[in-house]
Design a protein around this motif. Structure first.
Motif: not given
Length: 239
Positions: A41-52, A80-87, A110-112
């Motif tokens: 499975i692929g897991i995408t965790v997101t966040a957003r805000g006006t302050d970096r 259990l692996e961490t892939g791409a990160f972006s801000l 990603t988790a197997l």
């Protein structure tokens, strides 16, 4: 005197055979179905805000929460692996000059898993988190699964059986195996097949009541093996 003259019973290697050593080329195939052994499975965790900094802190917190949740399933999670990160900053579309309106951050994991009962519960709990997306599952067999070996053996047996039937039709028998080629050798990753049962699940804030575990039906895996085989025949007596 040539080497062949010294060995009267020896036949030179001729691609298409000779009347004394005719060649027969056949293809052997096997098609098997098996239950999958793994689910990714692929897991995408997101966040957003006006302050970096606030957006980054929020993303870090959610990522840690997600990792801790997945790790509670222990041995059921094999990888259990961490892939791409972006801000990424998002700029305003109107007005003078460029001004940052908000920041969007994401971490992809990603988790197997091999335990499909745990998989259904984990997928539901992950999808129940705020600003979390779950893709998959993608079903597969292990690379060293005995199913692959069984398919290869059956393909070889099929090739030999076909060759014997052709030889029998000519009133003769097989003399020797000249060549055996694995047709899938150029595409080593082909046997793996995928099936998506639930994808792109984005959820809002967590409810007070836990969602029931998702009932996932594993997709049957189709394994194919193909070989080319060449044999020499004892000279048939054609009427």
């Amino acid at each position: 005197m040539t080497h062949d003259d010294q060995n009267p019973g020896h036949h030179p290697s001729v691609p298409h055979g000779t009347p004394e050593a005719p060649r027969l080329a056949v293809r052997g195939e096997a098609h098997l179905e098996a239950d999958p052994e793994l689910a990714r499975i692929g897991i995408t965790v997101t966040a957003r805000g006006t302050d970096r900094r606030a957006a980054l802190d929020d993303l870090t917190r959610r990522n840690t929460t997600t990792l801790d949740l997945v790790k509670t399933y222990g041995e059921a999670v094999e990888e259990l692996e961490t892939g791409a990160f972006s801000l990424t900053p998002e700029f305003t579309k109107h007005g003078r000059g460029e001004r940052i309106r908000t920041y969007h951050g994401s971490v992809h994991l990603t988790a197997l898993l091999a335990d499909f009962t745990a998989l259904g519960e984990l997928v539901t709990r992950l999808a129940d988190q705020e600003l979390t997306r779950v893709d998959g599952p993608w079903w597969s067999l292990r690379p060293a699964s005995p199913v692959h070996a069984t398919a290869r053996r059956q393909a070889v047996h099929d090739a030999v059986q076909r060759a014997r039937e052709y030889a029998d039709a000519l009133g003769t028998t097989l003399a020797a195996l000249v060549e055996l080629a694995d047709i899938g050798a150029e595409d080593a990753h082909r046997p793996m097949s995928y099936g998506m049962s639930r994808a792109a699940m984005v959820r809002g804030p967590v409810d007070d009541t836990a969602a029931p575990a998702l009932d996932l039906e594993p997709e049957r895996q189709h394994v194919h093996a193909t070989v080319n085989a060449r044999f020499t025949l004892h000279p048939p007596h054609l009427q």
